[in-house]
Every structure is written in C-alpha cells, then in structure tokens.
Write a protein that holds these residues in place. Structure first.
Motif, PDB file in Angstrom:
ATOM      1  N   ALA A 109       0.837  -1.206   0.000  1.00 13.95           N
ATOM      2  CA  ALA A 109       0.000   0.000   0.000  1.00 13.95           C
ATOM      3  C   ALA A 109       0.872   1.256   0.000  1.00 13.95           C
ATOM      4  CB  ALA A 109      -0.931   0.000   1.203  1.00 13.95           C
ATOM      5  N   ILE A 110       1.922   1.246   0.840  1.00 13.66           N
ATOM      6  CA  ILE A 110       2.806   2.417   0.890  1.00 13.66           C
ATOM      7  C   ILE A 110       3.514   2.587  -0.451  1.00 13.66           C
ATOM      8  CG2 ILE A 110       4.949   3.289   1.906  1.00 13.66           C
ATOM      9  CD1 ILE A 110       4.022   2.350   4.579  1.00 13.66           C
ATOM     10  N   ARG A 111       3.969   1.467  -1.013  1.00 17.71           N
ATOM     11  CA  ARG A 111       4.682   1.549  -2.293  1.00 17.71           C
ATOM     12  C   ARG A 111       3.757   2.112  -3.378  1.00 17.71           C
ATOM     13  NH1 ARG A 111       6.667  -4.002  -4.031  1.00 17.71           N
ATOM     14  NH2 ARG A 111       4.430  -4.166  -4.309  1.00 17.71           N
ATOM     15  N   LEU A 112       2.529   1.569  -3.439  1.00 16.18           N
ATOM     16  CA  LEU A 112       1.592   2.050  -4.457  1.00 16.18           C
ATOM     17  C   LEU A 112       1.289   3.530  -4.241  1.00 16.18           C
ATOM     18  CD1 LEU A 112      -0.254   1.101  -6.855  1.00 16.18           C
ATOM     19  CD2 LEU A 112      -2.095   1.133  -5.172  1.00 16.18           C
ATOM     20  N   SER A 113       1.099   3.924  -2.983  1.00 16.65           N
ATOM     21  CA  SER A 113       0.810   5.327  -2.691  1.00 16.65           C
ATOM     22  C   SER A 113       1.964   6.217  -3.140  1.00 16.65           C
ATOM     23  CB  SER A 113       0.567   5.532  -1.196  1.00 16.65           C
ATOM     24  OG  SER A 113      -0.810   5.445  -0.924  1.00 16.65           O
ATOM     25  N   LEU A 114       3.208   5.809  -2.834  1.00 14.46           N
ATOM     26  CA  LEU A 114       4.364   6.632  -3.209  1.00 14.46           C
ATOM     27  C   LEU A 114       4.464   6.758  -4.728  1.00 14.46           C
ATOM     28  CD1 LEU A 114       7.136   5.601  -0.655  1.00 14.46           C
ATOM     29  CD2 LEU A 114       5.817   7.723  -0.770  1.00 14.46           C
ATOM     30  N   VAL A 115       4.362   5.603  -5.432  1.00 16.91           N
ATOM     31  CA  VAL A 115       4.519   5.639  -6.892  1.00 16.91           C
ATOM     32  C   VAL A 115       3.417   6.485  -7.529  1.00 16.91           C
ATOM     33  CG1 VAL A 115       4.441   4.231  -8.983  1.00 16.91           C
ATOM     34  CG2 VAL A 115       5.747   3.448  -6.997  1.00 16.91           C
ATOM     35  N   THR A 116       2.158   6.207  -7.160  1.00 16.82           N
ATOM     36  CA  THR A 116       1.063   6.921  -7.828  1.00 16.82           C
ATOM     37  C   THR A 116       1.085   8.417  -7.494  1.00 16.82           C
ATOM     38  OG1 THR A 116      -0.423   6.301  -6.028  1.00 16.82           O
ATOM     39  CG2 THR A 116      -0.482   4.952  -8.014  1.00 16.82           C
ATOM     40  N   THR A 117       1.398   8.774  -6.243  1.00 17.16           N
ATOM     41  CA  THR A 117       1.368  10.204  -5.915  1.00 17.16           C
ATOM     42  C   THR A 117       2.519  10.945  -6.607  1.00 17.16           C
ATOM     43  OG1 THR A 117       2.592   9.773  -3.856  1.00 17.16           O
ATOM     44  CG2 THR A 117       0.204   9.998  -3.680  1.00 17.16           C
ATOM     45  N   LEU A 118       3.659  10.282  -6.773  1.00 18.76           N
ATOM     46  CA  LEU A 118       4.763  10.950  -7.472  1.00 18.76           C
ATOM     47  C   LEU A 118       4.416  11.148  -8.948  1.00 18.76           C
ATOM     48  CD1 LEU A 118       7.910   9.375  -5.769  1.00 18.76           C
ATOM     49  CD2 LEU A 118       6.971  11.675  -5.513  1.00 18.76           C
ATOM     50  N   PHE A 122     -13.679   4.783  -8.088  1.00 19.93           N
ATOM     51  CA  PHE A 122     -13.298   4.660  -9.495  1.00 19.93           C
ATOM     52  C   PHE A 122     -12.291   3.536  -9.721  1.00 19.93           C
ATOM     53  CE2 PHE A 122     -10.456   6.493 -12.965  1.00 19.93           C
ATOM     54  CZ  PHE A 122     -11.237   5.992 -13.998  1.00 19.93           C
ATOM     55  N   ALA A 123     -11.310   3.399  -8.828  1.00 16.91           N
ATOM     56  CA  ALA A 123     -10.233   2.437  -9.066  1.00 16.91           C
ATOM     57  C   ALA A 123     -10.441   1.136  -8.309  1.00 16.91           C
ATOM     58  CB  ALA A 123      -8.893   3.059  -8.683  1.00 16.91           C
ATOM     59  N   GLY A 124     -11.399   1.106  -7.389  1.00 19.98           N
ATOM     60  CA  GLY A 124     -11.618  -0.106  -6.615  1.00 19.98           C
ATOM     61  C   GLY A 124     -10.570  -0.275  -5.538  1.00 19.98           C
ATOM     62  N   ASN A 125     -10.486  -1.489  -5.010  1.00 17.06           N
ATOM     63  CA  ASN A 125      -9.609  -1.754  -3.876  1.00 17.06           C
ATOM     64  C   ASN A 125      -9.004  -3.128  -4.063  1.00 17.06           C
ATOM     65  OD1 ASN A 125      -8.593  -1.685  -1.101  1.00 17.06           O
ATOM     66  ND2 ASN A 125     -10.242  -3.147  -0.697  1.00 17.06           N
ATOM     67  N   PHE A 126      -7.750  -3.182  -4.560  1.00 15.02           N
ATOM     68  CA  PHE A 126      -7.088  -4.472  -4.709  1.00 15.02           C
ATOM     69  C   PHE A 126      -5.643  -4.319  -4.277  1.00 15.02           C
ATOM     70  CE2 PHE A 126      -5.286  -8.210  -6.673  1.00 15.02           C
ATOM     71  CZ  PHE A 126      -6.275  -9.159  -6.478  1.00 15.02           C
ATOM     72  N   ALA A 127      -5.240  -5.150  -3.298  1.00 13.80           N
ATOM     73  CA  ALA A 127      -3.910  -5.011  -2.712  1.00 13.80           C
ATOM     74  C   ALA A 127      -2.838  -5.058  -3.795  1.00 13.80           C
ATOM     75  CB  ALA A 127      -3.679  -6.111  -1.690  1.00 13.80           C
ATOM     76  N   GLY A 128      -1.896  -4.115  -3.734  1.00 19.62           N
ATOM     77  CA  GLY A 128      -0.780  -4.099  -4.666  1.00 19.62           C
ATOM     78  C   GLY A 128      -1.098  -3.449  -5.994  1.00 19.62           C
ATOM     79  N   ARG A 129      -2.377  -3.325  -6.353  1.00 21.48           N
ATOM     80  CA  ARG A 129      -2.725  -2.754  -7.654  1.00 21.48           C
ATOM     81  C   ARG A 129      -3.442  -1.407  -7.506  1.00 21.48           C
ATOM     82  NH1 ARG A 129      -6.167  -5.856 -11.289  1.00 21.48           N
ATOM     83  NH2 ARG A 129      -5.512  -7.587  -9.992  1.00 21.48           N
ATOM     84  N   THR A 130      -4.487  -1.368  -6.698  1.00 21.07           N
ATOM     85  CA  THR A 130      -5.202  -0.105  -6.524  1.00 21.07           C
ATOM     86  C   THR A 130      -5.438   0.239  -5.052  1.00 21.07           C
ATOM     87  OG1 THR A 130      -7.375  -1.154  -6.685  1.00 21.07           O
ATOM     88  CG2 THR A 130      -6.418  -0.348  -8.723  1.00 21.07           C
ATOM     89  N   GLN A 131      -4.932  -0.597  -4.148  1.00 25.44           N
ATOM     90  CA  GLN A 131      -5.164  -0.309  -2.730  1.00 25.44           C
ATOM     91  C   GLN A 131      -4.078   0.621  -2.192  1.00 25.44           C
ATOM     92  OE1 GLN A 131      -4.542  -3.201   0.609  1.00 25.44           O
ATOM     93  NE2 GLN A 131      -6.762  -3.118   0.717  1.00 25.44           N
ATOM     94  N   THR A 132      -4.380   1.922  -2.170  1.00 30.76           N
ATOM     95  CA  THR A 132      -3.423   2.900  -1.656  1.00 30.76           C
ATOM     96  C   THR A 132      -3.445   2.861  -0.123  1.00 30.76           C
ATOM     97  OG1 THR A 132      -5.116   4.594  -1.741  1.00 30.76           O
ATOM     98  CG2 THR A 132      -3.660   4.413  -3.658  1.00 30.76           C
ATOM     99  N   ALA A 133      -2.526   3.595   0.492  1.00 35.34           N
ATOM    100  CA  ALA A 133      -2.397   3.544   1.950  1.00 35.34           C
ATOM    101  C   ALA A 133      -3.702   3.900   2.676  1.00 35.34           C
ATOM    102  CB  ALA A 133      -1.243   4.430   2.403  1.00 35.34           C
ATOM    103  N   ALA A 150      -0.541   1.312  12.720  1.00 39.96           N
ATOM    104  CA  ALA A 150       0.855   1.445  12.303  1.00 39.96           C
ATOM    105  C   ALA A 150       0.953   2.175  10.971  1.00 39.96           C
ATOM    106  CB  ALA A 150       1.502   0.056  12.208  1.00 39.96           C
ATOM    107  N   LEU A 151       0.075   1.806  10.039  1.00 37.76           N
ATOM    108  CA  LEU A 151       0.067   2.455   8.730  1.00 37.76           C
ATOM    109  C   LEU A 151      -0.323   3.932   8.876  1.00 37.76           C
ATOM    110  CD1 LEU A 151       0.515   2.016   5.775  1.00 37.76           C
ATOM    111  CD2 LEU A 151      -1.736   0.989   5.580  1.00 37.76           C
ATOM    112  N   SER A 152      -1.271   4.198   9.785  1.00 38.52           N
ATOM    113  CA  SER A 152      -1.689   5.592  10.019  1.00 38.52           C
ATOM    114  C   SER A 152      -0.524   6.407  10.553  1.00 38.52           C
ATOM    115  CB  SER A 152      -2.841   5.648  11.018  1.00 38.52           C
ATOM    116  OG  SER A 152      -3.920   4.883  10.557  1.00 38.52           O
ATOM    117  N   ILE A 153       0.225   5.813  11.498  1.00 35.88           N
ATOM    118  CA  ILE A 153       1.367   6.520  12.081  1.00 35.88           C
ATOM    119  C   ILE A 153       2.405   6.804  10.987  1.00 35.88           C
ATOM    120  CG2 ILE A 153       3.272   6.344  13.727  1.00 35.88           C
ATOM    121  CD1 ILE A 153       0.832   6.588  15.291  1.00 35.88           C
ATOM    122  N   ALA A 154       2.625   5.801  10.120  1.00 39.91           N
ATOM    123  CA  ALA A 154       3.590   5.995   9.036  1.00 39.91           C
ATOM    124  C   ALA A 154       3.159   7.160   8.152  1.00 39.91           C
ATOM    125  CB  ALA A 154       3.722   4.716   8.205  1.00 39.91           C
TER     126      ALA A 154
END
Lengths: 265, 267
Positions: free
Chosen positions: A55-64, A215-226, A243-247
């Motif tokens: 989730a963190i990886r997807l969030s970082l890549v997509t937001t950049l 719009f994008a749905g929720n699938f781990a590793g593909r569209t599930q952002t943090a 833990a994810l919230s704290i990160a």
C-alpha cells in the motif's frame, strides 16, 4: 481605573483564549489518540503486516506520478491563467476549482461516467482497444490528478500573478518568445510557489480516498493505496491500521516541516 | 509579493482541510450520522429513537420493517445505519451508540464484548446464500463459478475482512476456482454497484442482493454443494421497551415475511 482596565483586558483575552484552546484541542486530540492507542512495542511487527508495504509503495509511486503530471500540465496552465483577464479565464478558473469543493466520492462517480467501461470516453476506448481503465493503477493516478491538479494550479497561479508583469514585457521587447519568457522568466521567479503547489498537490493525492475507491476499486498491490489499506485493515487488524496511520502521519509531518522551513516562513 | 503567496497558500490549505473532511465514504459517515440522532432510547414520552446498525445486505428489508414499526408505534423513530458487519461491530466496540445490531454471519460478533447482549437478547432472524451477480445482458457470458477464472473477465468480490468476502472465498475454495479479481469492495452493496454500473462482469454477492437489485442485475446460482449458508443474528443491547419491541418485531412472522420477500431464507 487602571485596575479595572487591566481586569477587562484579562477578561477579553480569556474570551479569545477559550475558543482558541478548544480549537487546538479539536485538532490535537485525535492525533494524540492515534499515538496513545498504538502498541509501540509491536509497532515494527505491525508495520510488517502484509497489507502495509504494497500500500505504501503504491501510494508513493502513484502520488509521485500525479505530482509530475500536475507539474507538466498545471504549470503552463497556471501561467496562461495568471496572464489572462477575460471572461473565459474567469470561467475556466471557476471550473478548475470545482474538484476542490466537490466531495471526492462524487468525483469518483464522475470519473466512472467519463472513463468507466460505459463512460463517455471509456466506452469507445474499450470497444476500440479493449482498454479498461477502472481497477488499474492508472485509474488511481487519474483520480488523484482530478482532485489535486486544481490545488496545484491555484497555488502556482497565485505565485505567477505575483511575478511583475513588467519583467515579461521587458523580455518581450528584447525579442524573447512567449515560451522563452515562460521558461526563463516565469519559472525561476515562481519556483517557490511551484514547489509549495507541488507539495500541496502531493498531500492531497496521498490522502485521496473517496474518488479512488469509487473509481479504481480496492485491490492489494494494484489499486489499494495507503488510505484504503487503513480502512480495510481497521476491520480485521486495527493495530496494522494504526501502524500504517502513524507511518502516513510521519510522512505528512515531514512534508509539512520541509514546507515550513523552505517556503512558508 | 510574499504576502499574497502566503494568502493563497493559506486559502488552499483551508480548502484542503475542507475536502479532507468530506473524503469519507457513505458507509463511513452513516453510522456517525445515526449516532448523532440517538440519545439512548428513553422509555416513554417525547420522541423515542431506536438506533439500528445492520449489515449492508439488510438495507431493503430493514428499511421497510423500520417504516412499518414506526407506523405501528407513533412516537418511535427507528434510526438505521447500514455498512459492512465488520465495520459496524468495530464501531459498536469503540462505543458508537447502538441499540440493535444485525450481522451477516457470525464472524463479526467476535469483535463485540462477550457480554454485549447480556441486558438484551439475541436471535437469528434470517439466512442467506452466495450467488453470482452479472449485468443484465451478461456481457461476460458467465454461467458457472469456473467461468470466473477467465482472465478477460473483471470479477469483483467483497473485501476479505467483511462477511460477504469471506463467504465468497469459502465458496471459491470449495469449487477450486481462482477467479480473476480486480477489486475487493468494502461491503456487499459497493460490490453489487460495480455490476449494476457495468464496470465488472461478475460479482459474488448474496442471493438477497440479487433479488433486491431487481432488473439491474441477473443472478447465476451457485450449486448447493459449493455454496455456504450464512445466518443473520440480531442482537439488542437493552431491555428498553422500544428496543426489545423492534427486535421482536424483526423476529416475528411479519419480520420473517419481509425478509423472505427480499430474498432471504427463513431462520
């Protein structure tokens, strides 16, 4: 007399202080709650939960990618808007502000109606190329750009308006083309504004939830952002969600700190 | 110059905060909204509110039952909030005001304190099975569970963490099918919506959802050998006349009739 004035000054200060302190409490208490309810001993173990890193990886890549798109598309747009005064520019500015005030879920529905499989653009794309945008990382980026581009354009346009118009005029009399004026005059002078616009757009994209899940749905590793992962993890693994919230809180504070140090003081 | 930039930044930051507030899903805001209307239902006098948190799959029958109960008991308001059973159970455990809770399946009950219903009661009010929902013209030509493995089809399931997702996983495991899943939605209604909008070729939902969606979807039945049966326990948390009254009304033959009409199996 003097004492009465001092007392009335003290009283009037209290009138201001009480609501101010309540306001601070409303913002700070939930953040404290997050920190206090986290099991710090097992924090690292919870961060290692399988939902967290993808989730963190997807969030970082997509937001950049989103911020890059905002910069490439939004900077010229902001520059043109900052130098336009007609009625069309006013309307354009108003239209671009809509996603800022629109509930994100509504934005997600709008994106489906445009790019969905039966959407205005999505249906022809699907029929011609078999291209499906919903449920892909591209859809995550589209949703983020939709909500954050207006923030970027508004912030950068403000910075570019503050660039003295006489500089462009002088550059033009010296024979510089409009593109050269944009690159050599507007960009350097508005650079701090562009940076803060990019940071704002990034923060908005990172927090995006409603438009993404619609719009994008929720699938781990593909569209599930943090943020989506936090919501789902809360249902079966609240400590992983914490833990994810704290990160995410830490990353947000880092960006805010950078903003303050560099551009806001 | 600097000042105007700051002003813009401040304004934009303010708007940022504003949209962040609205960045919640309907499922997320609904329980809060219900909570704000529900002082613990006081017996007698004035307007009495019974706050009911129910699994998303119960949306249609519970809405009808609440209206019927309000008509039979003037002065009582039944405040309904629907969401995934898991989210609702969590909210109750965290202290969200609730008088009655109806869960899809038993698994979400583990999140509640063991003595949650000690003052009230508990009764199973319905059962449900899993079914495949497809858009009306069935564009993916889905006719069985095995078809869901086709990589050209977009299949949507509920999240693993909510009962309909766990049930779907159980059914797929029994049938030995690995479907081509593109999204795991936050509750059963969100899952069904992806099919009614035509964005997904198939979704695994409850039989009752296919019934209540009417002409918007078609159902493809799952054979009994692969299927699972979920029970719907109803919990109420106090002896209050209106709270217990509504709970008994749902468990009454009239309640069962409304539930079976909506596609549920009788308890």
């Amino acid at each position: 007399m003097g004492r009465a004035r001092a007392r009335s000054a003290g009283w009037s200060r209290a009138v201001l202080l009480v609501p101010a302190a309540l306001g601070v409490g409303l913002v700070v208490l939930p953040l404290l709650g997050l920190l206090l309810r986290t099991e710090w001993g097992a924090f690292a173990a919870h961060l290692a939960a399988p939902v967290v890193w993808p989730a963190i990886r997807l969030s970082l890549v997509t937001t950049l990618v989103t911020v890059a798109l905002c910069a490439v598309l939004g900077t010229p747009l902001a520059w043109l808007l900052s130098r336009a005064d007609g009625r069309a520019a006013t309307w354009l500015r108003a239209v671009l502000t809509v996603p800022v005030v629109l509930p994100p879920v509504v934005g997600g529905v709008a994106l489906l109606m445009a790019y969905g499989r039966r959407g205005v653009v999505g249906a022809p794309l699907f029929e011609a190329f078999g291209l499906r945008l919903p449920f892909t990382p591209s859809a995550v980026v589209l949703a983020q750009v939709f909500v954050s581009l207006p923030f970027f354009v508004l912030a950068v346009e403000g910075a570019m308006r503050a660039v003295d118009g006489r500089y462009d005029a002088v550059a033009a009399t010296l024979g510089a083309s409009p593109l050269r004026i944009f690159v050599r005059v507007a960009l350097p002078l508005a650079a701090p504004g562009i940076a803060s616009g990019a940071a704002l757009a990034w923060a908005r994209a990172l927090g995006e939830f409603g438009a993404t899940i619609t719009f994008a749905g929720n699938f781990a590793g593909r569209t599930q952002t943090a943020p989506l992962a936090v919501y789902v993890a809360l249902q079966n693994d609240p400590q992983a969600a914490l833990a994810l919230s704290i990160a995410m809180l830490a990353v947000s504070l880092l960006v805010l700190g950078l903003l303050r140090g560099r551009w806001m003081r | 110059m600097r000042r105007s930039r700051l002003a813009v930044l401040a304004a934009v930051t303010g708007l940022l905060a504003l949209t962040a507030c609205s960045a919640a899903t309907p499922q997320d805001t609904a329980p809060g909204a219900a909570g704000s209307t529900s002082a613990p239902a006081s017996s007698g006098g004035g307007s009495r509110v019974v706050t009911v948190l129910a699994a998303a799959s119960l949306t249609e029958p519970f809405t009808a039952l609440a209206t019927a109960y309000e008509q039979q008991h003037p002065g009582v308001t039944v405040a309904l909030s629907f969401g995934s059973s898991t989210t609702l159970a969590q909210q109750i455990a965290e202290g969200a005001p609730a008088d009655v809770y109806a869960s899809a399946g038993e698994s979400a009950l583990a999140m509640l304190p063991a003595d949650a219903a000690a003052d009230g009661g508990r009764e199973v009010v319905a059962r449900n099975t899993v079914e495949i929902a497809v858009p009306p013209d069935n564009p993916g030509s889905v006719s069985s569970l095995a078809d869901l493995a086709d990589p050209d089809l977009d299949v949507v399931l509920c999240a693993e963490t909510v009962p309909c997702g766990a049930a779907a996983d159980q059914v797929l495991a029994k049938a030995g099918v690995t479907p081509h899943v593109v999204s795991r939605e936050i509750d059963v209604k969100a899952t069904l919506t992806k099919v009614t909008l035509g964005e997904a070729d198939a979704a695994m939902v409850y039989h009752s959802d296919v019934v209540s969606a009417g002409a918007d979807v078609e159902g493809v039945e799952v054979p009994a050998a692969d299927n699972v049966v979920l029970t719907y326990p109803l919990l109420w948390f106090s002896k209050d006349r209106d709270v217990a009254g509504f709970a008994r009304f749902v468990a009454s033959p009239q309640g069962t009739a409304a539930l079976t009409k909506a596609g549920f199996l009788a308890p």
